[in-house]
Design a protein around this motif. Structure first.
Motif, PDB file in Angstrom:
ATOM      1  N   ARG A   1     -10.112   9.172 -12.505  1.00  0.00           N
ATOM      2  CA  ARG A   1     -10.315   9.215 -11.053  1.00  0.00           C
ATOM      3  C   ARG A   1     -10.384   7.797 -10.475  1.00  0.00           C
ATOM      4  O   ARG A   1      -9.810   7.515  -9.415  1.00  0.00           O
ATOM      5  N   LEU A   2     -11.087   6.900 -11.160  1.00  0.00           N
ATOM      6  CA  LEU A   2     -11.120   5.504 -10.716  1.00  0.00           C
ATOM      7  C   LEU A   2      -9.759   4.843 -10.883  1.00  0.00           C
ATOM      8  O   LEU A   2      -9.383   3.979 -10.089  1.00  0.00           O
ATOM      9  N   GLY A   3      -9.016   5.260 -11.922  1.00  0.00           N
ATOM     10  CA  GLY A   3      -7.663   4.731 -12.107  1.00  0.00           C
ATOM     11  C   GLY A   3      -6.741   5.076 -10.953  1.00  0.00           C
ATOM     12  O   GLY A   3      -5.812   4.335 -10.636  1.00  0.00           O
ATOM     13  N   LEU A   4      -7.003   6.216 -10.297  1.00  0.00           N
ATOM     14  CA  LEU A   4      -6.223   6.624  -9.119  1.00  0.00           C
ATOM     15  C   LEU A   4      -6.796   6.064  -7.822  1.00  0.00           C
ATOM     16  O   LEU A   4      -6.049   5.638  -6.942  1.00  0.00           O
ATOM     17  N   ALA A   5      -8.128   6.087  -7.706  1.00  0.00           N
ATOM     18  CA  ALA A   5      -8.770   5.764  -6.424  1.00  0.00           C
ATOM     19  C   ALA A   5      -8.930   4.272  -6.193  1.00  0.00           C
ATOM     20  O   ALA A   5      -9.049   3.830  -5.040  1.00  0.00           O
ATOM     21  N   GLY A   6      -8.933   3.474  -7.255  1.00  0.00           N
ATOM     22  CA  GLY A   6      -9.182   2.039  -7.101  1.00  0.00           C
ATOM     23  C   GLY A   6      -8.169   1.327  -6.232  1.00  0.00           C
ATOM     24  O   GLY A   6      -8.457   0.262  -5.658  1.00  0.00           O
ATOM     25  N   TRP A   7      -6.997   1.934  -6.074  1.00  0.00           N
ATOM     26  CA  TRP A   7      -5.925   1.273  -5.298  1.00  0.00           C
ATOM     27  C   TRP A   7      -6.168   1.314  -3.805  1.00  0.00           C
ATOM     28  O   TRP A   7      -5.444   0.683  -3.031  1.00  0.00           O
ATOM     29  N   ALA A   8      -7.201   2.042  -3.383  1.00  0.00           N
ATOM     30  CA  ALA A   8      -7.597   2.008  -1.969  1.00  0.00           C
ATOM     31  C   ALA A   8      -8.031   0.608  -1.553  1.00  0.00           C
ATOM     32  O   ALA A   8      -7.971   0.256  -0.369  1.00  0.00           O
TER      33      ALA A   8
ATOM     34  N   VAL B   1      -0.657  14.464  -0.215  1.00  0.00           N
ATOM     35  CA  VAL B   1       0.038  14.783   1.045  1.00  0.00           C
ATOM     36  C   VAL B   1      -0.471  13.896   2.178  1.00  0.00           C
ATOM     37  O   VAL B   1       0.316  13.359   2.972  1.00  0.00           O
ATOM     38  N   LEU B   2      -1.794  13.721   2.278  1.00  0.00           N
ATOM     39  CA  LEU B   2      -2.358  12.871   3.337  1.00  0.00           C
ATOM     40  C   LEU B   2      -1.865  11.432   3.197  1.00  0.00           C
ATOM     41  O   LEU B   2      -1.526  10.789   4.193  1.00  0.00           O
TER      42      LEU B   2
ATOM     43  N   ASN C   1       0.804  -1.233   0.000  1.00  0.00           N
ATOM     44  CA  ASN C   1       0.000   0.000   0.000  1.00  0.00           C
ATOM     45  C   ASN C   1       0.831   1.275   0.000  1.00  0.00           C
ATOM     46  O   ASN C   1       0.254   2.373  -0.045  1.00  0.00           O
ATOM     47  N   LEU C   2       2.162   1.167   0.037  1.00  0.00           N
ATOM     48  CA  LEU C   2       2.979   2.348   0.309  1.00  0.00           C
ATOM     49  C   LEU C   2       3.422   3.134  -0.918  1.00  0.00           C
ATOM     50  O   LEU C   2       4.097   4.157  -0.759  1.00  0.00           O
ATOM     51  N   ARG C   3       3.080   2.683  -2.147  1.00  0.00           N
ATOM     52  CA  ARG C   3       3.462   3.441  -3.338  1.00  0.00           C
ATOM     53  C   ARG C   3       2.367   3.649  -4.382  1.00  0.00           C
ATOM     54  O   ARG C   3       2.513   4.549  -5.224  1.00  0.00           O
ATOM     55  N   PRO C   4       1.277   2.862  -4.424  1.00  0.00           N
ATOM     56  CA  PRO C   4       0.290   3.073  -5.493  1.00  0.00           C
ATOM     57  C   PRO C   4      -0.266   4.487  -5.585  1.00  0.00           C
ATOM     58  O   PRO C   4      -0.559   4.970  -6.682  1.00  0.00           O
ATOM     59  N   SER C   5      -0.416   5.181  -4.464  1.00  0.00           N
ATOM     60  CA  SER C   5      -0.965   6.541  -4.518  1.00  0.00           C
ATOM     61  C   SER C   5      -0.066   7.486  -5.314  1.00  0.00           C
ATOM     62  O   SER C   5      -0.544   8.481  -5.873  1.00  0.00           O
ATOM     63  N   MET C   6       1.235   7.180  -5.401  1.00  0.00           N
ATOM     64  CA  MET C   6       2.157   7.978  -6.203  1.00  0.00           C
ATOM     65  C   MET C   6       2.400   7.361  -7.570  1.00  0.00           C
ATOM     66  O   MET C   6       2.464   8.059  -8.580  1.00  0.00           O
ATOM     67  N   ALA C   7       2.535   6.030  -7.621  1.00  0.00           N
ATOM     68  CA  ALA C   7       2.916   5.370  -8.871  1.00  0.00           C
ATOM     69  C   ALA C   7       1.827   5.437  -9.928  1.00  0.00           C
ATOM     70  O   ALA C   7       2.123   5.376 -11.126  1.00  0.00           O
TER      71      ALA C   7
ATOM     72  N   ALA D   1      -7.286   8.722   1.859  1.00  0.00           N
ATOM     73  CA  ALA D   1      -6.676   9.696   0.950  1.00  0.00           C
ATOM     74  C   ALA D   1      -6.789   9.225  -0.497  1.00  0.00           C
ATOM     75  O   ALA D   1      -7.054  10.026  -1.407  1.00  0.00           O
ATOM     76  N   THR D   2      -6.596   7.922  -0.716  1.00  0.00           N
ATOM     77  CA  THR D   2      -6.652   7.387  -2.078  1.00  0.00           C
ATOM     78  C   THR D   2      -8.071   7.390  -2.618  1.00  0.00           C
ATOM     79  O   THR D   2      -8.320   7.811  -3.755  1.00  0.00           O
ATOM     80  N   VAL D   3      -9.033   6.942  -1.830  1.00  0.00           N
ATOM     81  CA  VAL D   3     -10.414   6.879  -2.306  1.00  0.00           C
ATOM     82  C   VAL D   3     -11.010   8.275  -2.494  1.00  0.00           C
ATOM     83  O   VAL D   3     -11.932   8.464  -3.315  1.00  0.00           O
TER      84      VAL D   3
END
Length: 394
Positions: A167-174, A109-110, A24-30, A91-93
């Motif tokens: 947006r789903l491409g970014l948020a789905g990793w939650a 940031v969060l 869980n520690l990189r998908p929000s950036m990658a 933060a991701t969702v």
């Protein structure tokens, strides 16, 4: 024999739990880089402003490192991990609902704060619970971090294509936080509690060796954050599709995973890690030179070299820091200091590269700058002689 098996089982479950958490520690950036063209089509972002999506969470990670161990001592390891995963997940969702650059950056940031709380704690936990195999377990932990980045970079464009929404491409990793929380909460009852001890990283601010380790970690991580932020946009600018550029970044991070597994295992044969660090830095330099001089020929080789170099350098930088001190708490405090200063340094690299891109209409000068930084690190490596570690800390 039965006692050995029963005693090793909690350790195995703990290590698996750590690996689930690390995913869980990189998908929000990658996930951002491969989707940047689509994001910029919907939300006005210059390359300099877009760099903040990687820079600010990394800077937040650096600042939060200095309070991370204090939070874990107050809340305990279990609650700290749960709180951190919840912060990352929320933060991701929240990216499902962003409508401006400011909201997107705030979510980044969060997520960075949640990531930092976990990354401050994990070296202490690994050093104390797996003292006989700390290098190998650190390698598995860091490899899982990079595995999460590989998943997000490779499949975020596919998720966007299938759903029709970046947006789903970014948020789905939650969704990755759900199995991590379930796994962690299910196995925590069998974990032995560790006595709380006061620990401070302030004592390292006046220690030259701690600063050398922090600068080394920061410069090495700068190459990781810069590639994570800009490799996919670099190839999209040269005519690749977002999906192909994302898959290329995913291939690079897969090479990081491979190197993160193999390099610590090979390096564990000797306490002198200098030759391993030197080889990794040469691989990174070769990869950047290939990106500049021949990006479309042997296009898989250059990300392969970069991935093998960066993937090994990240865990080895932390392992060298852990090597300096035998006491788990002091070693954990040292790595928190190293990561805190290091992430503040590394966080600047995406911003500088984005400014270079806006100024020169290309990333070549950013890659040349990182090549020079790796050459400087080669000179720093030879100061990490394990025979002299005891001189640097009281």
């Amino acid at each position: 024999m039965e006692n050995v098996r029963s005693s090793s089982r909690p350790a195995l479950w703990l290590m698996l739990g750590i690996m689930f958490i690390a995913l869980n520690l990189r998908p929000s950036m990658a996930a951002v880089g491969p989707l940047l063209t689509a994001i910029r089509g919907d939300i006005p972002l210059s390359f300099t402003l877009a760099s903040l999506l990687t820079m600010l969470p990394v800077m937040a990670m650096g600042l939060a490192m200095f309070v991370g161990l204090g939070v874990s001592q107050r809340l305990g390891e279990q609650r700290t991990v749960v709180l951190s995963l919840l912060i990352i997940g929320l933060a991701t969702v929240s990216r499902l609902f962003v409508d401006s650059a400011a909201e997107l950056i705030l979510s980044a940031v969060l997520a960075g704060i949640g990531i930092a709380l976990i990354q401050a704690l994990m070296p202490v936990l690994i050093k104390s619970r797996f003292s006989d195999n700390a290098a190998l377990c650190m390698g598995l932990y860091v490899t899982s971090i990079m595995g999460g980045a590989a998943l997000a970079a490779s499949f975020a464009p596919l998720l966007m294509t299938r759903t029709g929404s970046w947006r789903l491409g970014l948020a789905g990793w939650a969704l990755l936080t759900v199995p991590a929380l379930l796994f962690w909460c299910a196995q925590r009852a069998g974990m032995p509690t560790q006595p709380a001890r006061s620990s401070s990283n302030r004592s390292f601010f006046r220690n030259p060796r701690a600063w050398l380790l922090a600068i080394f970690f920061g410069l090495g991580t700068a190459s990781y954050t810069c590639v994570l932020a800009w490799l996919a946009p670099y190839y999209v600018e040269t005519g690749w599709s977002e999906q192909d550029a994302g898959l290329l970044l995913g291939f690079l991070t897969a090479m990081e995973v491979l190197s993160g597994l193999l390099t610590p295992a090979l390096a564990s044969r000797s306490r002198d890690r200098r030759w391993v660090l030197g080889v990794l830095l040469v691989l990174i330099m070769a990869g950047f030179c290939g990106l500049i001089l021949s990006p479309h020929h042997l296009s898989l080789l250059w990300p392969c070299l970069l991935g093998l170099g960066i993937g090994g350098l990240f865990p080895m930088s932390l392992i060298v820091s852990l090597d300096h001190l035998d006491d788990p708490r002091r070693a954990g405090s040292l790595t928190a200091f190293v990561q805190g200063i290091g992430y503040l340094i590394a966080g600047l690299s995406p911003l500088v590269a984005g400014m270079i891109r806006d100024q020169f209409a290309g990333f070549d000068w950013a890659w040349w700058t990182l090549t020079a930084v790796m050459a400087l690190m080669l000179l720093m490596v030879w100061r990490f002689n394990p025979l002299h570690y005891s001189r640097h800390f009281d």
